[in-house]
Design an enzyme around this catalytic site. Structure first.
Site, short mmCIF file in Angstrom:
data_model
loop_
_atom_site.label_atom_id
_atom_site.label_comp_id
_atom_site.label_asym_id
_atom_site.label_seq_id
_atom_site.Cartn_x
_atom_site.Cartn_y
_atom_site.Cartn_z
N SER A 177 25.77 65.12 38.20
CA SER A 177 24.35 64.89 37.92
C SER A 177 23.83 65.88 36.90
O SER A 177 22.78 65.67 36.30
CB SER A 177 23.52 65.08 39.18
OG SER A 177 23.88 64.15 40.14
N HIS A 218 27.69 58.28 35.13
CA HIS A 218 26.73 58.72 36.14
C HIS A 218 26.15 57.52 36.86
O HIS A 218 25.30 56.80 36.33
CB HIS A 218 25.63 59.55 35.45
CG HIS A 218 24.70 60.24 36.38
ND1 HIS A 218 23.43 60.62 36.01
CD2 HIS A 218 24.83 60.61 37.67
CE1 HIS A 218 22.84 61.21 37.03
NE2 HIS A 218 23.66 61.21 38.04
N GLU A 260 24.48 55.77 33.66
CA GLU A 260 24.24 56.59 32.47
C GLU A 260 25.62 56.99 31.94
O GLU A 260 26.40 57.61 32.68
CB GLU A 260 23.50 57.88 32.88
CG GLU A 260 22.11 58.03 32.32
CD GLU A 260 21.45 59.35 32.73
OE1 GLU A 260 20.50 59.73 32.07
OE2 GLU A 260 21.86 59.98 33.71
N ASN A 292 17.70 62.89 35.27
CA ASN A 292 17.17 64.04 36.00
C ASN A 292 16.23 64.90 35.17
O ASN A 292 15.36 65.56 35.70
CB ASN A 292 18.33 64.88 36.55
CG ASN A 292 18.91 64.21 37.78
OD1 ASN A 292 18.18 63.67 38.61
ND2 ASN A 292 20.22 64.22 37.90
#
Ligand SMILES: NC(=O)c1ccc[n+]([C@@H]2O[C@H](COP(=O)([O-])OP(=O)(O)OC[C@H]3O[C@@H](n4cnc5c(N)ncnc54)[C@H](O)[C@@H]3O)[C@@H](O)[C@H]2O)c1
Length: 285
Positions: free
Chosen positions: A120, A141, A153, A191
């Protein structure tokens, strides 16, 4: 690059078992690698239950669920991943753990094999630099719960080749997912944008602007978010949120990413959200 048929997945936790599930459901043979039998058993058990639930809901047939499960082979022996055409790592989010895994995979896997990480927040470029094949290292991801969420991702490290990017993007599509291209930077896109929102919601609570319930209502009713930011933070895990805020703060060097002091205090208290029974909300066992 040979056709990808057998996929190695490292780690059978929340994400690893979901990743093994979606590869097997799409017809790939999977080698699922863990460090201890009990973690492997738990991961395989979760996959069995989740495939069973998909069959009950008629998303797949029972025969497809059974066949998918048979395609997953658990192992504690990482060297058995030498037969894999592609490997994705979903082990614990610690650089020292992933560094050891990437160095070892580089030795074990065939020279053309792409090594992906589901990290992450750890730099793909840094992981790639642990290997002799940085052009074949990439971020893949997935989102939790993996069998349900459509986004992948796909993160290019500094050295990732176009051929590697194309292969992984194609692989994501074969899983029924939508790949989105992102370059390597702290927090990638997901994130980097999401965590400051959650962090700011925590500041609003800390400063007495509103209760957690009120903050969450604002986002559910006003922005049509399916879940408010504090409910989401509890779901992700407050320790995970804090780790990611620290990566953003250190990696981008901008004070706007400073972790909320209330978040730090809650993690110190062991209030980690849903998994510990208490976070911004309390959860029955
Ligand atoms: N949980 C999420 O919502 C989420 C979302 C996207 C990405 N991620 C990323 O996915 C990765 C895994 O996260 P998770 O939530 O599944 O964690 P988790 O703690 O549920 O599972 C991690 C698993 O890795 C295993 N493991 C540790 N070292 C290993 C090794 N050397 N070899 C094989 N297995 C090993 C552990 O035994 C554990 O079962 C992390 O990099 C995390 O950042 C998590």
């Amino acid at each position: 690059m040979s056709e990808i048929k057998t996929v190695g997945v490292i780690g059978a936790g929340t994400m690893g078992n979901g990743i093994a599930h979606v590869f097997a459901r799409s017809g790939f043979t999977v080698r699922l690698c863990e460090v201890e039998q009990r973690f492997l058993d738990r991961g395989l058990d979760t996959i069995r239950k989740n495939l069973g639930r998909e069959a009950e809901k008629a998303k797949i047939t029972q025969a497809e669920a059974d066949a998918a499960l048979k395609r997953i082979h658990g192992t504690l022996d990482r060297s058995s991943l030498s037969v894999c055409d592609f490997v994705v790592e979903a082990a614990t989010e610690r650089f020292d753990i992933k560094r050891e895994i990437f160095r070892d995979l580089d030795r074990i896997a065939g020279p053309d094999v792409i090594l992906a990480s589901n990290t992450s927040s750890i730099s793909i470029t840094r992981l790639a630099a642990q290997t002799q094949r940085p052009e074949r290292v990439i971020g893949m991801h997935f989102f939790n719960p993996v069998p349900v969420m459509r986004l992948v991702e796909v993160i290019r490290g500094l050295a990732t080749s176009q051929e590697t990017y194309d292969a992984v993007s194609d692989l994501a599509e074969k899983l029924g997912k939508t790949p989105v291209e992102v370059n390597d930077a702290p927090g990638f896109v997901s994130n980097r944008v999401l965590m400051p929102l959650l962090n700011e919601a925590m500041y609003a609570v800390m400063e007495g602007v509103a209760t957690p319930e009120a903050v969450d209502e604002v986002f559910k009713l006003g922005m049509a978010h399916p879940m408010g930011p504090l409910t989401l933070a509890d779901f992700i895990g407050l320790d995970v949120c804090l780790d990611i805020m620290r990566v953003l703060h250190e990696g981008l060097g901008d004070p706007k990413y400073r972790p909320c002091p209330l978040l730090i205090r809650m993690v110190d208290a062991g209030w980690l959200g849903r998994k510990s029974g208490r976070g911004f909300y309390e959860y029955g066992s």
